[in-house]
Write an enzyme that holds these catalytic residues in place. Sequence first.
Site, short mmCIF file in Angstrom:
data_model
loop_
_atom_site.label_atom_id
_atom_site.label_comp_id
_atom_site.label_asym_id
_atom_site.label_seq_id
_atom_site.Cartn_x
_atom_site.Cartn_y
_atom_site.Cartn_z
N PHE A 48 0.59 -1.19 0.34
CA PHE A 48 0.04 0.28 -0.02
C PHE A 48 0.77 0.86 0.04
O PHE A 48 0.63 2.56 -0.36
CB PHE A 48 -1.04 -0.17 0.93
CG PHE A 48 -2.07 -1.42 1.09
CD1 PHE A 48 -3.40 -0.13 0.86
CD2 PHE A 48 -1.77 -2.47 1.96
CE1 PHE A 48 -4.25 -1.47 0.15
CE2 PHE A 48 -2.60 -3.40 1.47
CZ PHE A 48 -4.03 -3.29 1.07
N GLN A 116 0.22 -7.72 10.37
CA GLN A 116 -0.45 -6.36 9.14
C GLN A 116 -1.16 -6.63 8.75
O GLN A 116 -1.96 -6.02 7.50
CB GLN A 116 0.44 -5.82 9.44
CG GLN A 116 0.93 -5.10 10.83
CD GLN A 116 2.39 -3.61 10.10
OE1 GLN A 116 3.64 -4.19 9.04
NE2 GLN A 116 2.06 -2.61 10.79
N ASP A 119 -4.40 -10.90 4.04
CA ASP A 119 -4.12 -10.93 2.52
C ASP A 119 -5.13 -13.02 2.80
O ASP A 119 -5.00 -13.59 2.03
CB ASP A 119 -3.47 -11.23 1.47
CG ASP A 119 -2.11 -11.74 2.71
OD1 ASP A 119 -2.02 -12.87 3.30
OD2 ASP A 119 -1.12 -10.75 2.37
N HIS A 136 -5.11 -5.91 11.36
CA HIS A 136 -5.76 -5.07 10.06
C HIS A 136 -7.09 -5.89 9.63
O HIS A 136 -7.97 -5.31 8.25
CB HIS A 136 -4.70 -4.50 9.18
CG HIS A 136 -3.78 -3.60 9.69
ND1 HIS A 136 -2.86 -3.39 9.15
CD2 HIS A 136 -4.03 -2.88 10.56
CE1 HIS A 136 -1.93 -2.40 9.82
NE2 HIS A 136 -2.86 -2.36 11.00
N CYS A 172 -30.10 -7.90 9.69
CA CYS A 172 -30.42 -7.01 10.65
C CYS A 172 -30.65 -5.77 9.91
O CYS A 172 -30.96 -5.03 10.35
CB CYS A 172 -29.52 -6.37 11.37
SG CYS A 172 -28.18 -6.54 11.36
N ILE A 253 13.36 -11.85 1.17
CA ILE A 253 11.99 -12.64 2.42
C ILE A 253 12.19 -14.39 1.75
O ILE A 253 12.54 -14.95 3.45
CB ILE A 253 10.79 -11.93 2.61
CG1 ILE A 253 11.03 -10.54 2.93
CG2 ILE A 253 9.99 -13.26 3.29
CD1 ILE A 253 9.59 -10.04 3.39
#
Length: 264
Positions: A48, A116, A119, A136, A172, A253
Site C-alpha cells: 500500500f 498487518q 490476505d 488489520h 438485520c 524474504i
Amino acid sequence: MADTPAEPPGKTDEDRELETFRAMIGAAQRIVVFTGAGISTESGIPDFRSPGTGLWNKIKPIEFQQFLASEDCRQESWRRRFGSGDSSWSDAKPNRGHLAVAKLIDDGRASAVITQNVDNLHQDSGVPPDQVIELHGNNSFAKCLACEIRYELADLRHQFETLGRVEPCTRCGGILKTATISFGQAMPEAEMAQAERVTVECDLFIVIGSSLVVYPAAGFPELAKRLGARLVIVNREPTPLDDIADLVVHREIGPTMGYVVGVN
C-alpha cells in the site's frame, strides 16, 4: 596452543548473517513472528505504501466514517473490490516465506503470527487461524457491522454483478463491509490484547516484511525488545527500528526465511 581452525573459504558476510539468524531461532523457546506487506509482495500482492507503486498512491482510500455516512462511498468500495483492483488477490498463493513461518508454528518454535496483512495467506499456508493475530482484519470475507454475521465474497460478488450494488444485511439490515480495518476505524481490541500477551511472553521477536512505521502495530517489536527478547528484522529496506535490533537482514524474504528454517 593449537591454531584456531580457518574459516571455510568463500564464506561471505551474508552467509554469516544467515547462520547467526538460524542459531538465534535454534536457541529460542518462544518465538513470535510479525509480518507486513513485504512477505506477500513475493506472492504478487502489491503493498500500500511504496512510493509511486503502492496502492494508496494510485487510489485514495475510503475512510471509515465516509463509508458509514455515504451509500455512494459504500458502493464505490464494492466497485473497487469486485472490479480490476484487489479481486486478483484470490489467486495469490503462499510463498516460501509464508511456508517457513508455518513450519515454525507447526514445529512449536513459534507461538503466534502477528500480521498487518489482510490476505489470509498465513492461514492458507497451514497456520491455524487461532494462531494468526490479524491487526488489520481479513480481506477474504465480509461481515455485517451490526450483527457481525459473516458473508462470503463470492455471494456478494454475484449480488453486485446482478444488481449493480451490495444490499444491506439480510438478517438485520446493517451495513456490510469487508472484514478489514479501514482508516479511522478502531483497532480490534481482542487482537491487540492477544498480540500484546504473546509479545510479552516471547524470547525472540522476528519482524518480516514490515516498514515498521504504522502504530500502534509497530510498538510490538519495541515492547519485545524492551522486555528482554531478541529482535530480528528481515526487510528489503531499512526500518526505523533497525538500530535497536539484534540482527537486521536486508534481503529477499522467501529465500532468507526458507534457508534459516529449512523450507525449500
